[in-house]
Scaffold this active site. Structure first.
Site, short mmCIF file in Angstrom:
data_model
loop_
_atom_site.label_atom_id
_atom_site.label_comp_id
_atom_site.label_asym_id
_atom_site.label_seq_id
_atom_site.Cartn_x
_atom_site.Cartn_y
_atom_site.Cartn_z
N SER A 1 8.95 33.29 17.92
CA SER A 1 10.11 32.60 18.27
C SER A 1 11.21 32.12 19.04
O SER A 1 12.11 32.08 18.98
CB SER A 1 10.08 31.60 16.98
OG SER A 1 8.42 31.00 16.25
N ARG B 1 -3.07 33.13 19.64
CA ARG B 1 -2.16 32.84 21.57
C ARG B 1 -1.26 34.62 21.83
O ARG B 1 -0.82 34.96 21.13
CB ARG B 1 -0.74 31.99 21.45
CG ARG B 1 -0.92 30.70 22.70
CD ARG B 1 0.55 29.95 22.72
NE ARG B 1 1.58 30.77 22.28
CZ ARG B 1 2.27 30.97 21.83
NH1 ARG B 1 2.91 30.57 20.55
NH2 ARG B 1 3.68 32.15 21.38
N GLU C 1 11.93 31.48 11.39
CA GLU C 1 10.70 30.52 11.33
C GLU C 1 10.50 29.16 10.16
O GLU C 1 9.87 28.74 10.57
CB GLU C 1 9.83 31.22 12.24
CG GLU C 1 10.34 31.84 12.91
CD GLU C 1 9.17 33.14 13.91
OE1 GLU C 1 8.12 31.76 14.27
OE2 GLU C 1 8.88 34.03 13.81
N ASN D 1 0.65 36.23 19.12
CA ASN D 1 1.11 35.49 18.03
C ASN D 1 -0.30 35.08 17.33
O ASN D 1 -1.39 34.46 17.98
CB ASN D 1 1.72 34.00 18.57
CG ASN D 1 2.71 34.00 19.68
OD1 ASN D 1 4.42 34.91 19.34
ND2 ASN D 1 3.22 33.99 20.34
N GLU E 1 3.41 39.59 24.36
CA GLU E 1 2.90 39.28 22.69
C GLU E 1 1.57 38.94 22.73
O GLU E 1 1.23 38.50 23.28
CB GLU E 1 3.87 39.61 22.29
CG GLU E 1 4.87 37.60 22.74
CD GLU E 1 6.06 37.28 21.46
OE1 GLU E 1 5.80 37.08 20.46
OE2 GLU E 1 7.04 37.54 22.31
N ASP F 1 0.70 35.87 25.29
CA ASP F 1 1.64 35.54 25.70
C ASP F 1 1.64 35.99 27.21
O ASP F 1 1.20 37.08 26.58
CB ASP F 1 3.21 34.94 25.79
CG ASP F 1 3.21 33.94 24.18
OD1 ASP F 1 2.94 33.28 24.75
OD2 ASP F 1 4.37 34.46 23.40
N GLY G 1 2.22 28.33 16.39
CA GLY G 1 3.28 27.00 15.87
C GLY G 1 2.36 26.17 15.73
O GLY G 1 1.22 25.87 17.37
N TYR H 1 11.57 24.19 20.37
CA TYR H 1 11.47 23.47 19.49
C TYR H 1 12.32 21.97 19.60
O TYR H 1 12.26 21.51 18.80
CB TYR H 1 11.70 24.44 18.34
CG TYR H 1 10.36 25.40 18.32
CD1 TYR H 1 9.19 24.97 18.05
CD2 TYR H 1 10.99 26.23 18.24
CE1 TYR H 1 7.73 26.13 17.61
CE2 TYR H 1 9.55 27.49 18.31
CZ TYR H 1 8.33 26.55 17.64
OH TYR H 1 8.25 28.14 17.43
#
Length: 330
Positions: free
Chosen positions: A161, A271, A33, A288, A286, A273, A292, A232
């Site tokens: 990602s 974050r 990443e 994070n 998951e 998800d 990002g 992205y």
């Protein structure tokens, strides 16, 4: 270092950039990443400079992170995504150097990077997460296909990602999915029951900042699911914030996401998800812990709906690294 300050929630509010000292923004790194991290770092550096913070951009290597003290770095804003920067490795180095940093500590970072063990913990504590299987060898993937049926998800258990993730829709995809999950270096892999069927859309995320769950985001990816391209590259992926969830359910899911975040010992920001099934039930996917911070990223989007622009968000993340005012909020 001084500055007007108050304690709000889990962060000390300051108005003087000098309170942060010299801030090193760690970006780039050596994971898959890397490019995303560079994009995130460029945005953070520009935002902090616009607010008067003494900031230094650092393209992290295994060598130069050991010499941060030589650069007189007082505080680190970590936007190293993936292996090295998000798995507890860099956090351990910063602990040894005695440098304060954004985000979670060593244990939480290592745990969150391991999706399999994160899910085991959530499940043990009664939080909803899709059924899963550890793929130790190729035969385990065939067993997972029989167990979950098609479609189901195959992915590395320690990547971010959506690198190496495949939505497997038929037996013809199994070999390719297996190789994608393993990657060049034989990563640990897992399979997961696919969650879908919600008329509103099934992919969501909830940003966490200083002990507060921000408005959820509903994602309409450009493609089968929210993969690297949809995140992205594509301009066709659509985001909805507010997400359109019922107000009472929004409150409930934010509480679940905050609980999931705190259960692994996470702190500062991150974050979570989740997905919704055909019955509208949430399933945690998951967490994070170094999300990002690019133009396409989700935490800045949720923060904006919450009343914070990008620079406000970067400042607020830095504030989570400050010690509380003695005697206030304790």
């Amino acid at each position: 270092m001084t500055g007007a300050s108050v304690l709000t929630g889990q962060r000390r509010r300051v108005t003087d950039a000098a309170a942060f000292g010299r801030v090193g923004v760690l970006m780039g790194g050596w994971s898959s990443e890397r490019q995303v991290s560079l994009w995130s770092g460029e945005g953070v550096v520009e935002a902090l400079r616009s607010r008067g913070v003494d900031v230094t951009a650092i393209d992290a290597t295994r060598d130069n992170i050991l010499r941060l003290r030589e650069q007189r770095i007082d505080r680190v804003f970590n936007v190293l995504h993936g292996t090295g920067g998000e798995d507890g490795t860099v956090q351990a180095v910063l602990e040894l150097l005695g440098i304060t940093y954004t985000g979670s500590g060593v244990l939480a970072s290592a745990l969150a990077m391991d999706k399999l063990r994160t899910k085991r913990l959530w499940k043990a504590e009664g939080l909803p997460t899709p059924d899963y299987a550890w793929l130790r060898e190729r035969a385990d993937l065939d067993a997972a296909a029989r167990r979950f049926g098609y479609p189901f998800i195959v992915k590395p258990s320690e990547e971010g990602s959506s690198v190496g993730v495949t939505k497997v829709k038929s037996a013809a995809q199994l070999d390719e999915a297996w190789q994608a999950a393993l990657g060049e270096h034989g990563r640990a892999a897992m399979a997961e029951r696919f969650v879908g069927g919600c008329a509103l859309g099934h992919e969501f995320t909830c940003a966490i900042l200083a002990g507060e769950a921000l408005p959820t985001i509903r994602i309409e990816p450009d493609g089968e699911f929210y993969d690297y391209h949809a995140k992205y590259v594509s301009d066709a992926t659509r985001y909805h914030c507010p997400s359109g969830l019922d107000a009472a359910f929004e409150t409930r899911i934010r509480s679940i996401c905050l609980q999931a975040f705190e259960l692994i010992g996470a702190r500062g920001w991150g974050r979570v998800d989740f997905m919704l099934d055909g019955d509208g039930q949430p399933w945690l996917i998951e967490v994070n812990l170094v999300p990002g911070m690019t133009a396409h990223s989700l935490v800045p989007m949720a923060a904006r709906v919450h009343g914070m622009d990008y620079a406000d968000l970067c400042w607020a993340v830095l504030e989570t690294t400050l010690p509380p005012v003695p005697g206030v909020g304790q």
